[in-house]
Design an enzyme around this catalytic site. Sequence first.
Site: not given
Length: 417
Positions: A45, A48
């Site tokens: 994450h 990202e």
Amino acid sequence: MKKGFLDNGIPVVMERMTGVRSVSMGIWVKVGARYEQLEKNGISHFVEHMLFKGTKNRTQKDIAIEIDSMGGDINAFTSRENTTFYVKLLKDFTSQGIDILSDIYLNSLLMEEDIKKEQEIIGEEIKMVEDTPDEYIHDLFYEDIWGKDGLGMNILGTQDSVNLLTRGDLVRHMDNHYGTNDIVISAAGNVDYEAILKSFNEKLGFQKTSSKETVIIKEEPPTQFKSSVRVHKKDLSEVHLCIGVRGVKQDSMLRYPFLLLNTIVGSGVSSRLFQEIRENRGLAYTIYSFLSSYHDTGVFGVFAATGKKKYVEVIETILNEIKSLKDTLTEKELQRAKSQLKGNILLNMESSSGRMQNIARQEIYYGRHYPPQAIIRGIDKVKLAHIHDIIDGFLHPAQKVITVLGPASLSALKGIC
């Protein structure tokens, strides 16, 4: 639907939709929270987020201005098994969208000062989820089922794990998982097959690096479902709860009867749980069931939010409804569920972004494309006996997880669990 390959072997799946002006395109990386180490939890994450902070060719602001000037949208999301970067814009700007997606994928700078800022931002995101009980309960539910490992890992990570991430960690993560053998590209909408394949090939086809740590989950033992009843005490105005049993993996032949069972139990306002718990008894405002499937396993669950004095009755009612399913399920109910499920699927496919996600997931999990007609046929073939088999095979009263968040007591549940 058409499938092609870049010069380096990356598959590109594309589907043309008539009557739309938009194109949605995504780069899918086959890595998510379940493949992380505990001390690096949240790194998928985190990466990202970092890929939008600037590249060798564009600053963060340049990316934002360029997308906004085209009236488009660029975003990303991380799940337990994948990380996805996507753009949606008008067909006229297809090549520009591919250029931006490829740029952030290949050329992100991962600057130290941006990493420090993002640690603060993601820290606030973690706090926000923990302050949103209808989201936080699902993280606790997954951890109760699978522990602090694999599918039980939190997608966002923890405050400690995120704050310890370094630039070197991010680079190693991308080296290990962002190679050509772990990428799928998808596009849907008003697509020009040849032009999209050519443009992506020019931008990404030269990349020859394979992932260093490809995870082949199908070669590992299936993830074990661990039964438990746990109360996570928190000072809230409501009690939030999840009840679940083992489900099926993504490519299971049982997915169609399981989807129909989910529809009957708790998907929509006509479902059994909504009608009984909300409409007939007034015990909860929010209640629904869900089916989550992964490479090797899955979970079928029910979520509800209710008052401090009602949660025991809600749990009892859910368990009783599930227990009575086999003896009370009717052919009429099954046919109604089929119509509802087919309608939901077809409506989702009217969106170019929904279609882009659908064909990418099919490529990742099935290695082939199932057109809407094939999905409809699969649903129509399900008979009442198939639903009975699902109930017998998966809805065992002793093999379940109950996760409760809020002002609740474990002792109050002993008599019903």
